[in-house]
Motif scaffolding. Structure first.
Motif: not given
Lengths: 396, 396
Positions: A365-370, A372-373, B48, B141-142, B148-149, B158-159, B162, B165
C-alpha cells in the motif's frame, strides 16, 4: 521458523555500519558548507572584531573629558565605516563617528547621537560616559586563534556567517557517506516505460535514493537488475569500484526461488534473516569486497520502512541530523496485530494527540504510506489494542 | 524618535511578500522532486496495484475447493513475480506462487506456504481459506485517476515512492522563490582578500545566502557594493533583469550619511523605519521595478535576526516547511533589557527546560550567535527578569 527480534537486526546493522562513522574530511567552499558537519575545530585567524569600533552613531570622545557633562567639545570631523586609519583624536575634541567605524587613537568612549546637540562646530554632550562605553573592543567577540566553530557542528547559516566574518573562505567538513541503491526483480520496469502483464514500476530505487539524500548521505547511483546473479554481481562490483561505502538492495532475499540477492550473497557469508516484524520480515546484511551491504525486502512499503528503521538512524547521526521524532499518541479506533510480530502501521496524526490507522497492514500500500504522516509501532506481544490505548508513533 | 513596534514591521513585510505566494509551476524529474511542493493534485494513471497479485509466498487456489480442508490438490507449476500472463488455474489444482506474482485466472485465494505440505506433485492444504484471502486486488491501494499526492504537499521519499509506483516520471511543483542578496558598505572586503585598516569581511552575503537556501528558496546571486548609489542601482537592475522575485539588502539604511540603500530607495518610496527592537533597529521595505526589496541593517547579527524574524517565516510557508520552533524556557540567571525595545538575546538551551544567555546584546557578536542554539525573545515592556522567570525562546 523462529523469527529474529527487530532489535537484534537493528544492532547487527548498527555494528555493520560502525566503520562509516570514521569519516575522511574534505574541503569545500564556505558557501557549499550549509548542512555539512565540521571535521575539525575551526579557529579564527583574526580577532573579532578585527579593530576597535563604535557600537553607535554618535561622537567619539575621551570619557575623562565628559565626566563633568554637560560639556561642549569642538567637533573635528567625521569617521565613517570605511577603509583607512582615522587620525588620532586631539585632546579636548570630539569626532562624529558611525556605527562600525574605527575608533580614533585617544578616544575611549562613544556618546550616542541622541544624547547630544550639535551647534555649528560644537557638540554638547548631555551625560557623562565611562571609558569603553559603546566601544567594541578588538577581540571582544573572539580572540585570534579561538575556536569559532567546533568539530562536529552541522553548519547552519549563523555558523557560515561567523566563519565569513573571520575571512574563512573554505571549510574542512566530513565527507558524506557515499551510498549506492540497487533494485532487483525481473518484474520491474523503469519509469516512463510501458507496463506489460505482470510488470510493475521500480519505485524502490526512487524512494530509497530520496531517503538516502534526506538522511544527509550522498547518493552515488541507482541501478536495477532482474534475477540474473551475474548481472547483480557486476552491479555490486561497479558500486565498489565507484567508491560506494554502503550498498542498499531491495528484493531478492525471500526463501523462494529467483532470489538473486540471497543466492549471490549468502555463499559469501551474508546473514539472511526473517524478522519478527510486519511489514518487512526478510532482511539481510552482507559485506561485499569490504563494503557493507544492507538488503531490504522488495515490497515498496517494506523496503522504505526497513530503511527508516535500520539505516536512516545511523546515517542521520553521521550527518549530524537529529533523530526522527517519536511520541506516544492515543489510538482513535481499536486495532489488532499479529502475535509475535512487531507491527508498523501507517497512520494519520489527529488533533489532541490522537492517531488513526490508514490503509491496511499490507506491504503493497504505497499510496497509503504516502498519505500517512506517522507510523504506529505495535510491540511483538500486543495483539489487540482498544480505542484510547496509548501507542508509540514515529513521525514520517 | 518614536520607534515602530516589531509586529507592525512584520505585517508590512508580510504584505509586501504576499504576491510571492502565487507561484508558477515547473516540471522537474521525479528524482529532483525531493523537498519541493506539488503545484497540482497528482493522479495515478494506473490502478495500484496494477494487477491482482499474491500477498504471500504460497499456493494459489480456488477458495471453494479448500473449504473442506484439510485437502490435497495436484500442484501444476509455479508463478514467479516476473513479466507475463500466467496460465489460468485449472479447476481442482493449485499452483505455487511468489509474493507479488500475478494471480492466475480462476484462483481467488492464496494459502501461505507455512499452512501447507508438499509431497511429490501434491500439496496438502491444512486450513480453509475464504475468497480474496492473501490476494491484493487491482486498485486496492488506489484506482486509476485517484489523487496519489495532493497539491501543496512537500514531497518526501514516501511520496516519490508512490509516484514512482504509478510510473510518474516527472512532477509539477511550485517554483522556488528566486532571491538575490546584496551587501552594502565600503568597509567590506571579500573572503580570502587581505584585511586593511578599517575593513571587515563581508559576512552578510554568506549568512543571508545560506539562510535563504535553508528556508527553501532559491538563491540566484549575491553581490556587494560600497557606498556608490549608481553601482547599487546597477545591482538592483541586474537583480530585476535576472529574474529575482525578492531582493534582500544589508547595510546602508541608518540615519547617518553614506547610507546607500536609504539614499537610493527612499526617493523611490521606500518605507524606512527604526524599530523598537534590539538588535536590528533600522529596517526598510521598498519595491524596485515591481520587485519587493527588504532592507536589513548591516551589523551581522542584526541582519541575520532580521531575516529570521521578518522574511524566513514567509519563505518557509511558501516552501511548505514548518515554522521555526518556539518554546517557553526558564531563565537560569537574571537579565535586564532596555525599556521600549523588544530584545532578542542569544542563548544556550540547558537541561530541564532552562536557558542561559550567551555573549552580550551587541549586534557585532557573530561568534556568540554561532555558538547559540536559541534566541530569547524579551518583550518591549520588560526591563528586568529574575532567574526562574519564564521567557519565550526561538530554536536556532
Amino acid at each position: 521458523m523462529a523469527r529474529t527480534p527487530v532489535a537484534e537486526h537493528e544492532e547487527r546493522v548498527r555494528a555493520l555500519l560502525a566503520p562509516l562513522r570514521t569519516r575522511d574530511a574534505e574541503t569545500v567552499p564556505l558557501h557549499a558548507g550549509l548542512g555539512r558537519v565540521t571535521a575539525v575545530d575551526i579557529v579564527t585567524p583574526i580577532p573579532l572584531p578585527p579593530f576597535r569600533n563604535s557600537q553607535m552613531d554618535g561622537f567619539a570622545v575621551r570619557a575623562a573629558e565628559v565626566a563633568g557633562a554637560p560639556v561642549d567639545l569642538p567637533l573635528v570631523g567625521e569617521i565613517a565605516a570605511a577603509p583607512g586609519e582615522p587620525a588620532p583624536l586631539a585632546p579636548g575634541t570630539a569626532v562624529r563617528i558611525m556605527t562600525g567605524a574605527p575608533l580614533p587613537t585617544g578616544a575611549d568612549a562613544v556618546v550616542p547621537v541622541e544624547d547630544t546637540t550639535v551647534s555649528g562646530s560644537l557638540v554638547s554632550i548631555r551625560a557623562p560616559r565611562v571609558s569603553g562605553e559603546y566601544v567594541r573592543d578588538v577581540g571582544s567577540d573572539l580572540a585570534a586563534g579561538d575556536v569559532i566553530v567546533p568539530a562536529g557542528t552541522r553548519l547552519a547559516s549563523r555558523h557560515l556567517g561567523a566563519l565569513a566574518a573571520s575571512g574563512i573562505a573554505e571549510v574542512e567538513v566530513e565527507a558524506r557517506v557515499r551510498v549506492d541503491v540497487i533494485s532487483t526483480g525481473s518484474e520491474l520496469v523503469d519509469l516512463g516505460d510501458a507496463l506489460g502483464p505482470g510488470q510493475i514500476f521500480d519505485s524502490n530505487s526512487t524512494a530509497l535514493a530520496a531517503a538516502v539524500e534526506a538522511a544527509g548521505a550522498e547518493l552515488v547511483s541507482t541501478a536495477r537488475v532482474g534475477d540474473q546473479a551475474e548481472f547483480f554481481r557486476l552491479l555490486l562490483d561497479s558500486s565498489v569500484d565507484g567508491g560506494a561505502e554502503l550498498i542498499l538492495t531491495s528484493g531478492g532475499i525471500s526463501q523462494g526461488e529467483y532470489e538473486v540477492v540471497r543466492e549471490t550473497l549468502e555463499p559469501l557469508g551474508a546473514h539472511v534473516d526473517v524478522l519478527a516484524m510486519q511489514p518487512g520480515g526478510p532482511q539481510a546484511t552482507a559485506v561485499y569486497r569490504g563494503v557493507p551491504v544492507v538488503c531490504f525486502p522488495g515490497n515498496p512499503v517494506s523496503s522504505q520502512l526497513s530503511f527508516l528503521l535500520f539505516v536512516e538512524p545511523v546515517l542521520r547521526e553521521i550527518a549530524g541530523l537529529p533523530p526522527r521524532m517519536r511520541a506516544p499518541r492515543i489510538l482513535d479506533t481499536p486495532l489488532s496485530s499479529p502475535p509475535g510480530k512487531r507491527q508498523f502501521l501507517r497512520g494519520r496524526a489527529l488533533p489532541a494527540g490522537r492517531v488513526a490507522t490508514l490503509g491496511g497492514p499490507s506491504s503493497h500500500l504505497v499510496a497509503a504510506l504516502a498519505a500517512a504522516d506517522v507510523l504506529l509501532d505495535i510491540p511483538e506481544d500486543v495483539t489487540e489494542l482498544p480505542a484510547g490505548a496509548t501507542v508509540e508513533t514515529w513521525e514520517l
